[in-house]
Design an enzyme around this catalytic site. Structure first.
Site, mmCIF file in Angstrom:
data_model
loop_
_atom_site.group_PDB
_atom_site.id
_atom_site.type_symbol
_atom_site.label_atom_id
_atom_site.label_comp_id
_atom_site.label_asym_id
_atom_site.label_seq_id
_atom_site.Cartn_x
_atom_site.Cartn_y
_atom_site.Cartn_z
ATOM 1 N N GLU A 115 11.502 21.160 -14.960
ATOM 2 C CA GLU A 115 9.888 21.547 -15.898
ATOM 3 C C GLU A 115 9.245 22.405 -15.363
ATOM 4 O O GLU A 115 8.574 22.302 -13.951
ATOM 5 C CB GLU A 115 9.282 20.080 -16.440
ATOM 6 C CG GLU A 115 7.961 20.800 -17.194
ATOM 7 C CD GLU A 115 7.709 18.827 -17.688
ATOM 8 O OE1 GLU A 115 7.253 18.520 -18.473
ATOM 9 O OE2 GLU A 115 8.445 18.082 -16.768
ATOM 10 N N LYS A 120 7.375 21.618 -25.429
ATOM 11 C CA LYS A 120 7.238 20.132 -25.376
ATOM 12 C C LYS A 120 6.701 19.610 -26.697
ATOM 13 O O LYS A 120 5.225 20.149 -27.154
ATOM 14 C CB LYS A 120 6.782 20.406 -24.294
ATOM 15 C CG LYS A 120 6.685 18.605 -23.737
ATOM 16 C CD LYS A 120 6.561 18.215 -22.304
ATOM 17 C CE LYS A 120 6.358 16.748 -21.862
ATOM 18 N NZ LYS A 120 5.884 16.729 -20.629
ATOM 19 N N TYR A 144 -1.065 9.346 -20.532
ATOM 20 C CA TYR A 144 -1.235 7.935 -19.139
ATOM 21 C C TYR A 144 -0.655 8.681 -18.290
ATOM 22 O O TYR A 144 -0.201 9.094 -17.834
ATOM 23 C CB TYR A 144 -0.326 6.759 -20.980
ATOM 24 C CG TYR A 144 1.431 7.182 -20.288
ATOM 25 C CD1 TYR A 144 1.816 6.848 -18.754
ATOM 26 C CD2 TYR A 144 1.869 7.935 -21.302
ATOM 27 C CE1 TYR A 144 3.561 7.425 -18.753
ATOM 28 C CE2 TYR A 144 3.077 8.465 -21.570
ATOM 29 C CZ TYR A 144 3.994 8.148 -20.570
ATOM 30 O OH TYR A 144 5.395 8.493 -20.115
ATOM 31 N N CYS A 160 11.485 16.842 -20.768
ATOM 32 C CA CYS A 160 10.461 15.016 -19.999
ATOM 33 C C CYS A 160 10.336 14.355 -21.379
ATOM 34 O O CYS A 160 10.843 13.551 -21.701
ATOM 35 C CB CYS A 160 9.503 15.573 -19.223
ATOM 36 S SG CYS A 160 9.120 14.205 -17.140
ATOM 37 N N SER A 220 9.314 14.243 -13.505
ATOM 38 C CA SER A 220 9.418 12.837 -13.837
ATOM 39 C C SER A 220 9.070 12.473 -12.007
ATOM 40 O O SER A 220 9.808 12.228 -11.737
ATOM 41 C CB SER A 220 10.056 12.375 -14.180
ATOM 42 O OG SER A 220 9.989 11.454 -14.326
ATOM 43 N N LEU A 276 -3.598 5.881 17.190
ATOM 44 C CA LEU A 276 -2.288 4.814 17.651
ATOM 45 C C LEU A 276 -2.683 3.415 17.895
ATOM 46 O O LEU A 276 -3.548 3.254 19.218
ATOM 47 C CB LEU A 276 -1.447 5.315 18.243
ATOM 48 C CG LEU A 276 -0.095 6.060 18.207
ATOM 49 C CD1 LEU A 276 0.628 6.470 18.722
ATOM 50 C CD2 LEU A 276 0.544 5.378 16.853
ATOM 51 N N GLY A 310 -0.901 -1.386 16.001
ATOM 52 C CA GLY A 310 -0.753 -1.928 15.029
ATOM 53 C C GLY A 310 0.195 -1.578 14.573
ATOM 54 O O GLY A 310 0.723 -0.513 14.214
ATOM 55 N N ASP A 351 0.015 -0.892 10.953
ATOM 56 C CA ASP A 351 -0.055 0.100 9.939
ATOM 57 C C ASP A 351 0.173 1.187 10.396
ATOM 58 O O ASP A 351 1.323 2.583 10.415
ATOM 59 C CB ASP A 351 -1.260 -0.191 9.215
ATOM 60 C CG ASP A 351 -1.670 -1.472 8.211
ATOM 61 O OD1 ASP A 351 -0.382 -1.167 7.679
ATOM 62 O OD2 ASP A 351 -2.365 -1.828 7.952
ATOM 63 N N ASN A 379 -17.747 -1.690 13.271
ATOM 64 C CA ASN A 379 -18.213 -0.025 12.199
ATOM 65 C C ASN A 379 -18.569 1.163 12.810
ATOM 66 O O ASN A 379 -17.608 2.287 13.351
ATOM 67 C CB ASN A 379 -18.792 -0.297 11.029
ATOM 68 C CG ASN A 379 -18.268 -0.806 9.774
ATOM 69 O OD1 ASN A 379 -17.430 -1.320 9.919
ATOM 70 N ND2 ASN A 379 -19.053 -1.364 8.897
ATOM 71 N N THR A 425 -4.444 5.403 7.686
ATOM 72 C CA THR A 425 -3.232 4.570 8.127
ATOM 73 C C THR A 425 -3.874 3.127 7.267
ATOM 74 O O THR A 425 -2.871 2.286 7.514
ATOM 75 C CB THR A 425 -3.691 4.190 9.228
ATOM 76 O OG1 THR A 425 -4.243 3.729 10.433
ATOM 77 C CG2 THR A 425 -2.249 5.333 10.422
ATOM 78 N N GLU A 451 -5.479 -3.215 2.017
ATOM 79 C CA GLU A 451 -7.081 -3.393 2.872
ATOM 80 C C GLU A 451 -7.336 -2.043 1.901
ATOM 81 O O GLU A 451 -9.352 -2.197 1.756
ATOM 82 C CB GLU A 451 -6.353 -2.599 4.558
ATOM 83 C CG GLU A 451 -5.968 -3.032 5.410
ATOM 84 C CD GLU A 451 -5.693 -2.472 6.192
ATOM 85 O OE1 GLU A 451 -5.515 -3.273 6.899
ATOM 86 O OE2 GLU A 451 -5.736 -1.584 6.283
#
Length: 585
Positions: free
Chosen positions: A44, A127, A133, A163, A190, A333, A336, A338, A409, A433, A438
């Site tokens: 497609e 098509k 959606y 499709c 798809s 890095l 951890g 993640d 922070n 990451t 989270e």
């Protein structure tokens, strides 16, 4: 019964690259011709890439797509491939865009397929079913077609569909049955979701039965922003037999000889079937039927869930980096799980020489976390650097009176500043990451650990992150390679390490408790009552839902990342930031 040798070209186009995508069609058609193909299928919107989104509204882009199609037909003939029919998706229009002041009812931009033969555009199909959606907004962009295109090729009537036509009953497939076609071509863009391949085959079987015809289903592969396409092309007979199936996440030419019923109807025009008109065309000559043994494309079995997701994330990251022409990536890095998984994904996608990992220790970073980060770098071979942040944090604190979470922070934001500085200085794309859990509860620092241009695990729940890490290490062991992820990173309790002895569990329920609630609320749209009825603790549900609802403004600012679930943040799940609705206990 006639036999057609079909070639399903499972390839990786790029949005907007009309010249490059046309070049892919020409090179893969040559491969198909060398394999003796008599009909070649491409995905497609192959010429434009998919999805093109608001490029649809640019008349210059529509005109370029139409011109590229005509030029491609001529180029295939010049290549000596003119006798080989080629089906290719492209962007067409038979009127102004629907959003313009001069729009005409029933006319506008079209998601189209064309059959090219002997230097000409022999047939076009628009098509019919337009998805609106999830990640799709095709009612915004396109006008629905009302004709089923049937082309007689080698004595077989072949219907063209696109499709979403496959995902809904009636319409083109019902019309194909009434028209008595032997083969329905379905070209696809798809997008991948976990376990979608388990849904796709039964769906193709239902449509094959509905049309009483063999279906040749071809899907693109590759990454496009948040979306990734996995291929999984196949051919299925009217009685549901799976004749051949392509591998996932790789470019592949699926060539298979298919016995098909000879056309018996007299081609006409404007025949009405299931509310659609049927337009007939004929291709006079195609390459001769090959001699010798029949060619079979083979059957590739789907892989395990963790392998499937890993390959999707690798492909999505690789194409985002390469198609946007970044030379390399950089990430923090921490030691951890993640950052370890993201680093391993990046190395698999790009190679270690294109990945920079930076350890950014503060006074609260444990010795084992520093060692785990260094261990991962050694295992993967990436470019490893250490940039201590404490002197910079102290400089801020010497000029600002901060305490508590503001200091936590601040550390995250100093790390973000360093990563972005390296990006500016050396041209890397910064990878962030944070996992989906989270992001859901807002457990991140804006302009700190959320900083970055792409997040490979944005749509991956925390519990799945651990499963992926274990699978990747086990896969390395099976192949006799070094496991990329340190066992310490997998086994230790997760912590941001922004204050002494800090653990994620200080602020959040255990992820084994948290993730099922989030999956129900985010992916399943369950309300508070539905979650409690599912067996979750009411007090925990109330806390989690409050966190999710108040973090929408953070998610709206998060980097894009590869979609692997039924409802990813961003394209799938669209909620207002300013929103006073709450699920009350």
């Amino acid at each position: 019964m006639p036999t057609l040798r079909l070639a399903l070209s499972q390839v990786n186009p790029s949005v907007g690259d009309l010249v490059g995508n046309a070049g892919l069609v020409r090179s893969w058609t040559r491969q198909a011709a060398d394999a003796g193909a008599q009909l070649v299928l491409f995905p497609e919107m192959m010429l434009t890439g998919y999805p093109v989104e608001d490029l649809v509204f640019r008349r210059s882009f529509v005109a370029a797509s139409q011109a590229a199609l005509r030029q491609l037909a001529a180029d295939l003939a010049d290549d000596g491939l003119g006798d080989l029919p080629v089906v290719v998706g492209y962007l067409d229009a038979d009127g102004p865009p629907q959003v313009s002041g001069d729009a005409e009812p029933g006319r506008g931009a079209r998601n189209a397929a064309a059959l090219l033969h002997r230097g000409e555009v022999v047939a076009r199909y628009f098509k019919h079913h337009l998805p609106n959606y999830g990640v799709f907004d095709e009612d915004r962009y396109f006008v629905s077609g009302d004709r089923l295109t049937v082309v007689r090729i080698g004595g077989v009537d072949v219907a063209l569909t696109i499709c979403e036509d496959l995902w809904q009953a009636g319409g083109p497939f019902a019309a194909a049955r009434q028209a008595g076609v032997g083969l329905v071509v379905n070209i696809n863009g798809s997008p991948y979701e976990l376990n979608k391949d388990d849904i796709r085959l039964p769906l193709v079987r239902r449509r094959a039965a509905e049309a009483n015809a063999t279906i040749a289903y071809v899907n693109m592969i590759g990454g496009q922003d948040e979306l990734v396409f996995e291929g999984d092309s196949m051919i299925v007979t009217p009685d549901g037999e799976l004749l051949t199936r392509a591998p996932q996440f790789v470019e592949h030419l699926l060539v298979h000889d298919v016995e098909l019923p000879a056309a018996t109807t007299t081609p006409g025009s404007d025949v009405v079937a299931d509310g659609m008109r049927v337009a007939y065309h004929t291709v006079d000559a195609i390459p001769p039927a090959p001699t010798g043994p029949a060619v079979a494309g083979g059957l590739i079995e789907p892989v395990a869930d963790e392998a499937e997701v890993w390959h999707a994330l690798v492909l999505g990251l690789r194409d985002y980096v390469n198609k946007n022409r970044f030379a390399s990536v950089v990430l923090g890095l921490s030691g951890g799980i993640d950052s370890a998984v993201v680093a391993a994904l990046a190395v698999d996608a790009l190679g270690p020489d294109r990945v920079v990992g930076v350890s950014l220790p503060s006074q609260h970073s444990s010795e084992h976390s520093r060692e785990d980060a260094a261990d991962l770098a050694k295992r993967t071979g990436l470019d490893y650097r250490v940039e201590p942040i404490q002197p910079m944090v102290d400089a801020f604190l010497a000029n600002l009176s901060l305490s508590g979470i503001a200091v936590e922070n601040l550390q995250a934001r100093v790390r973000g500043v360093i990563l972005m500085a390296l990006s500016n200085q050396e041209g890397h794309l910064v990878l962030t990451t944070g996992n989906k859990s989270e992001l859901a509860v807002g457990y991140s620092t804006l302009y700190g650990d959320s900083v970055g241009g792409f997040n490979p695990i944005k749509d991956v729940w925390k519990t799945l992150v651990w499963r992926l890490a274990k699978w990747r290490n086990a896969d390395a062991a099976r192949r006799g390679e070094t496991a990329p992820i340190p066992e310490n990173s997998i086994g230790k309790p997760p912590s941001a390490e922004l204050s002494p002895g800090q653990l994620d569990s200080d602020s959040l329920p255990d992820y084994d408790v948290l993730d099922p609630i989030l999956i129900g609320y985010v992916d399943g749209d369950l309300g508070r009552d539905g979650l409690v009825e599912s067996g979750h603790d009411p007090a925990v549900v109330d806390k989690v839902l409050r966190l999710v609802d108040t973090a929408e403004y953070k998610r709206r600012q998060s980097a894009p990342g590869t979609k692997i679930s039924m409802k990813a943040f961003g394209r799938d799940r669209r909620l207002p930031i300013t929103n006073r609705w709450r699920e009350h206990g």
